[in-house]
Design an enzyme around this catalytic site. Sequence first.
Site, short mmCIF file in Angstrom:
data_model
loop_
_atom_site.label_atom_id
_atom_site.label_comp_id
_atom_site.label_asym_id
_atom_site.label_seq_id
_atom_site.Cartn_x
_atom_site.Cartn_y
_atom_site.Cartn_z
N TYR A 108 57.03 20.68 -17.73
CA TYR A 108 57.53 19.34 -18.02
C TYR A 108 56.86 18.28 -17.14
CZ TYR A 108 61.50 20.43 -21.09
OH TYR A 108 62.29 20.80 -22.14
N LYS A 124 58.21 35.53 -17.29
CA LYS A 124 57.21 36.15 -18.15
C LYS A 124 56.11 36.66 -17.21
CE LYS A 124 55.51 37.08 -22.27
NZ LYS A 124 56.12 38.04 -23.20
N ASP A 173 61.24 36.78 -23.49
CA ASP A 173 61.35 37.16 -24.92
C ASP A 173 62.45 38.19 -25.12
OD1 ASP A 173 59.75 38.87 -23.44
OD2 ASP A 173 58.26 39.20 -25.01
N ASP A 215 65.21 25.46 -21.09
CA ASP A 215 65.48 24.52 -22.18
C ASP A 215 65.77 25.29 -23.46
OD1 ASP A 215 65.56 22.02 -23.59
OD2 ASP A 215 63.57 22.49 -24.36
N ASP A 226 69.79 26.27 -25.31
CA ASP A 226 70.16 25.87 -26.68
C ASP A 226 70.63 27.10 -27.46
OD1 ASP A 226 69.60 23.16 -26.45
OD2 ASP A 226 68.45 23.07 -28.31
C1 IPM Z 1 67.61 18.88 -22.77
C2 IPM Z 1 66.77 18.11 -23.74
C3 IPM Z 1 65.63 17.43 -22.97
C4 IPM Z 1 64.80 18.51 -22.33
C5 IPM Z 1 64.74 16.49 -23.80
C6 IPM Z 1 65.56 15.45 -24.55
C7 IPM Z 1 63.68 15.84 -22.96
O1 IPM Z 1 66.29 18.91 -24.75
O2 IPM Z 1 68.25 18.24 -21.91
O3 IPM Z 1 67.64 20.10 -22.85
O4 IPM Z 1 63.90 19.07 -22.96
O5 IPM Z 1 65.04 18.82 -21.16
MN MN Z 2 66.94 20.98 -24.58
#
Ligand code: IPM
Ligand code: MN
Length: 351
Positions: A142, A189, A221, A245, A249
């Site tokens: 990032y 990884k 993975d 990240d 999710d």
């Molecule tokens: C999160 C979001 C952010 C990230 C984006 C919006 C930059 O997806 O907080 O997980 O990738 O960190």
């Molecule tokens: Mn995210």
Amino acid sequence: MKLEIALLAGDGIGPEVIEQAVKVANAVAAKFDHNITWNSALTGAAAIDAVGEPYPDETHEVCLKADAVLFGAIGHPKFDNDPSAKVRPEQGLLKMRQKLGLFANVRPTFTFPSLIDKSPLKRERIEGTDLVFLRELTGGIYFGKRGREDNGNTAYDTCTYTRAEIQRLAKKGFEMAMSRSKNLCCVDKANVLESSRLWRETVQDMEKDYPEVTVSYEFVDAVAMRLVQWPNDYDVLITENLFGDILTDEASVISGSMGLMPSASLGEKTSLYEPIHGSYPQAAGKDIANPLATVLSAAMLFDDKGLKDEAAAIRKVVNKSLAEGVVTEDLAEGGKSYKTSEVGDWLASNL
Ligand code: IPM
Ligand code: MN
């Protein structure tokens, strides 16, 4: 206790869900005799529209002098569909993380007994799931060197980590493992990436300082797969920025609703609390968004300030609202649903 909290509502449903968390936090403050001062500041698309910049200096000042930051969401479709946009709301988020030094993103996944059948995973797989990711938030790909070469036809992003960055994140992971089941999983990884090998080497070196913690090392993975097969195998997981990240999710879906999971981003000075979900622009202004993730983020804030009873009171009233069906339409399954603001009012008055 006197608490000064910076309030960054942001975009989309941010202002609506933040408003409910403020109601609930104020109710907690009244009940437990605390004094909260809220200082609002601009971020995201709202800040770009107002001052041309998604994380203005004035906002940074407000955050720096606060005891904690409560954050809604940022993002707006008018930027998503415009690849040439010079400033984007998300840049504000990254700048904020970097300038506030929010290096450890704590993202829990747990299930609610009353919602267990809303998960896409089978009940028997997820009953009792209670895990937490610590995602490194201010390093890696990032923030690494990026660019274009070859007249724009080649692009690169680099993932860089220092031993010190890994150590400070891993330290939080070991400490969290000590306060929970004493199991820690380091996700990397290392079979391919040099930065992952540094992660593994660093965490291995730290094991001797935490002899009670059992550490496992797994490839990202494999974790992506096992997380939805056997989520109960995990407790505390540490990982670098991009892996975290993606996996968080994935993990958030286990609970059955994105609208429920809170998070904290721990910094060296101040820390920030926010729902995992995004700005959900389709619902903005409609008073239908689920405020619980933001309310539960406020509970994490109280917890980190050592106010355990206050945090527990919030969690208890949230569970009660779910059990009694005082929920927004995303959880109502065609039955009676409540507005965002009604759920907030109910929580505040039932606390
Ligand atoms: C999160 C979001 C952010 C990230 C984006 C919006 C930059 O997806 O907080 O997980 O990738 O960190
Ligand atoms: Mn995210």
